[in-house]
Design an enzyme around this catalytic site. Structure first.
Site, PDB file in Angstrom:
ATOM      1  N   SER A 255       1.213  -1.436  -0.121  1.00 53.77           N
ATOM      2  CA  SER A 255       0.143  -0.158  -0.188  1.00 53.77           C
ATOM      3  C   SER A 255       1.102   0.798   0.156  1.00 53.77           C
ATOM      4  CB  SER A 255      -0.516  -0.149   0.926  1.00 53.77           C
ATOM      5  OG  SER A 255      -0.213  -0.173   2.681  1.00 53.77           O
ATOM      6  N   LYS A 256       0.226   2.449  -0.475  1.00 57.04           N
ATOM      7  CA  LYS A 256       0.914   3.331  -0.341  1.00 57.04           C
ATOM      8  C   LYS A 256       2.079   3.861   1.050  1.00 57.04           C
ATOM      9  CE  LYS A 256      -1.941   6.138  -3.654  1.00 57.04           C
ATOM     10  NZ  LYS A 256      -2.518   7.688  -3.758  1.00 57.04           N
ATOM     11  N   ARG A 257       1.493   3.295   2.736  1.00 54.58           N
ATOM     12  CA  ARG A 257       2.739   3.035   2.977  1.00 54.58           C
ATOM     13  C   ARG A 257       3.554   2.802   3.188  1.00 54.58           C
ATOM     14  NH1 ARG A 257      -0.946  -0.500   5.032  1.00 54.58           N
ATOM     15  NH2 ARG A 257       0.095  -2.309   5.766  1.00 54.58           N
TER      16      ARG A 257
END
Length: 485
Positions: A255-257
């Site tokens: 994910s973007k994290r």
């Protein structure tokens, strides 16, 4: 009997950017087709009208074109099995849904949204309770005649198991009692995702269906539809999950994290499309010769389904960066300069510089193109550096000897008419010899004055050549004043 031509399809929904998982699916579909001299088809699945994002279709086209995944059929180029946009195929789905109703394999469901919501809250069945499955025909006819909103549901088996074979995960069985009577056609006339997929794949003669392993649980629903129509089931190829590494060392779904997960974002970070594609290919697949650096042609020649792993793969940004650096170093200087020019211009604007010298010093060092402005920013604006930078034990320079060195260097450089790396090299090294200094002792204060920093991507001569005569002498004069106090 002649073997069927391999046909794969990339069928994205225009609901956002191109995630690396979507791109890997498209890549594997392309490689499976092209390795077998087959066809790669693009189909836009836009039946989820509420989630569509403006411009998303253009992102799909642009991404595939940029990475070289050229489709043989699609909305933009046509083909024998069009149209290739689901919303333009609306007349197709209803007749196939109603065919199953007529054959007793599907039924009209008139349950309201409120009733379905209450079922979900009660969770007594775990899904739809098949309330409308056995409605008397006269009641069904009356509800249809009155215009009561309805969907069409498939009659799923309630006993036994459904088994399917996946090319990666092998045979997988599901208890039929766990399968809800799936909706085929929604009340607005649009087909559900699963239903439209099966109809379109059959009519387009798709031989291999490639998708993420999160769709494994949906596959029995697809197969029961194929069986209901008596159609040949395609080869299923489910791909392992892509994970990201968390700060604590554990992994979770990418994910973007974890960092950039979209193709466009990775390009903006300075990664080359060819390196991104190469790396994404290795997320869950390994060639038999264990080669790591492969362009699209090399991937096509090596690709085989039996090389796909069942295990999740971890997106390693360091590995991608290394691979990107390998591609940058393999370029010709002209190719590197072309790729680097937008980043050169971030620093120099419209000012011209000796780009060949800049490429000479940067190409061996750069691993991502977006590193370039930070590496050469000092060439645009001389940093406010401390005078201590002129002191270096290894080069045996002090404030006392740096000042006369700079004075002498300015004197010989003022008379230099041919401002090139080779001429600068000969002039400065001859000066060192005349002053009976080691080369490093003379070049250290020259480089500090020119760059204003101790670490630079090139040596003194290269930096002077890029800066040009006027700016170089200006900086050396400022350095001399700094040393003199």
């Amino acid at each position: 009997m002649q073997e069927k031509k391999v046909r794969t399809r990339f069928a994205p929904s225009p609901t956002g950017f191109m995630h690396v998982g979507n791109l890997r699916t498209a890549l594997y579909e392309y490689l499976i087709a092209k390795n077998a001299s087959g066809d790669f088809i693009l189909r836009i699945e836009d039946t989820d009208q509420e989630r569509q994002v403006e411009g998303a279709v253009e992102v799909i086209y642009d991404t595939l074109k940029t990475v070289g995944l050229n489709h043989d059929e699609g909305p933009d180029i046509g083909g024998a099995f069009g149209p290739y946009v689901q919303s333009e195929r609306m007349g197709t789905y209803k007749k196939y849904a109603e065919q199953l109703v007529q054959e007793g394999k599907a039924y009209y469901c008139f349950c309201s949204k409120d009733r379905l919501a209450s079922l979900h809250e009660e969770n007594s069945f775990g899904g739809y309770d098949r309330h409308c499955r056995h409605l008397p025909q006269d009641e069904v006819d009356a509800l249809l005649a009155s215009g009561t909103p309805h969907v069409i549901r498939q009659k799923m088996p309630t006993e036994g198991t459904t088994t399917f074979h996946d090319a990666v995960y092998g045979d997988i069985s599901v208890e039929n009692k766990e399968l809800e009577d799936q909706v085929l056609l929604k009340s607005d006339g649009f087909p559900t995702y699963n239903f439209a997929n099966v109809i379109d794949d059959h009519l387009m003669e798709i031989t291999h269906v490639v998708r993420g392993s999160e769709y494994l649980s949906s596959t029995p629903k697809y197969n029961l539809l194929y069986d209901a129509y008596g159609w040949e089931i395609p080869v299923y190829v489910h791909l392992p999950l892509i994970k990201g590494r968390n700060a604590d060392g554990t992994t979770s779904k990418l994910s973007k994290r974890h960092g950039s997960t979209g193709f466009a974002d990775l390009v903006r970070e300075g990664y080359l499309p060819v390196a991104i594609i190469n790396y994404i290919a290795l997320l869950g697949w390994c060639p038999k010769d264990n080669e790591e650096k492969m362009d699209l042609q090399g991937l096509t020649e090596r690709f085989s389904i039996d090389g796909i792993s069942k295990s999740p793969s971890v997106f390693d940004y360091d590995k991608l960066t290394w691979l990107n650096g390998e591609y940058l170093r393999a370029m010709t200087p002209e190719e590197f300069t072309e790729q680097a020019m937008p980043y050169y211009q971030q620093v120099f604007g419209d000012t011209q510089a000796d780009w060949s010298v800049l490429t000479l010093i940067l190409q061996p060092r750069v691993t991502k193109l977006n590193e370039i402005p930070g590496m050469i920013g000092f060439l645009k604006d001389l940093p406010d550096y401390p005078v201590d930078f002129f002191v270096n034990k290894k080069s045996k320079t002090t404030l006392e000897n740096s000042a006369p060195i700079l004075r002498e260097a300015i004197g010989v450089l003022k008379d230099l008419s041919n401002w090139t790396v080779s001429e600068l090299h000969d002039t400065l090294l001859n000066l060192a010899q005349r002053l009976e200094l080691k080369n490093g002792t003379l070049l250290w204060p020259v480089r500090i004055a020119a760059a204003g920093q101790t670490v630079t991507p090139g040596g003194a001569m290269e930096l002077l050549a890029i800066l040009g005569k006027e700016e170089s002498l200006r900086r050396l004069e400022l350095g001399l004043k700094k040393c003199e106090g």
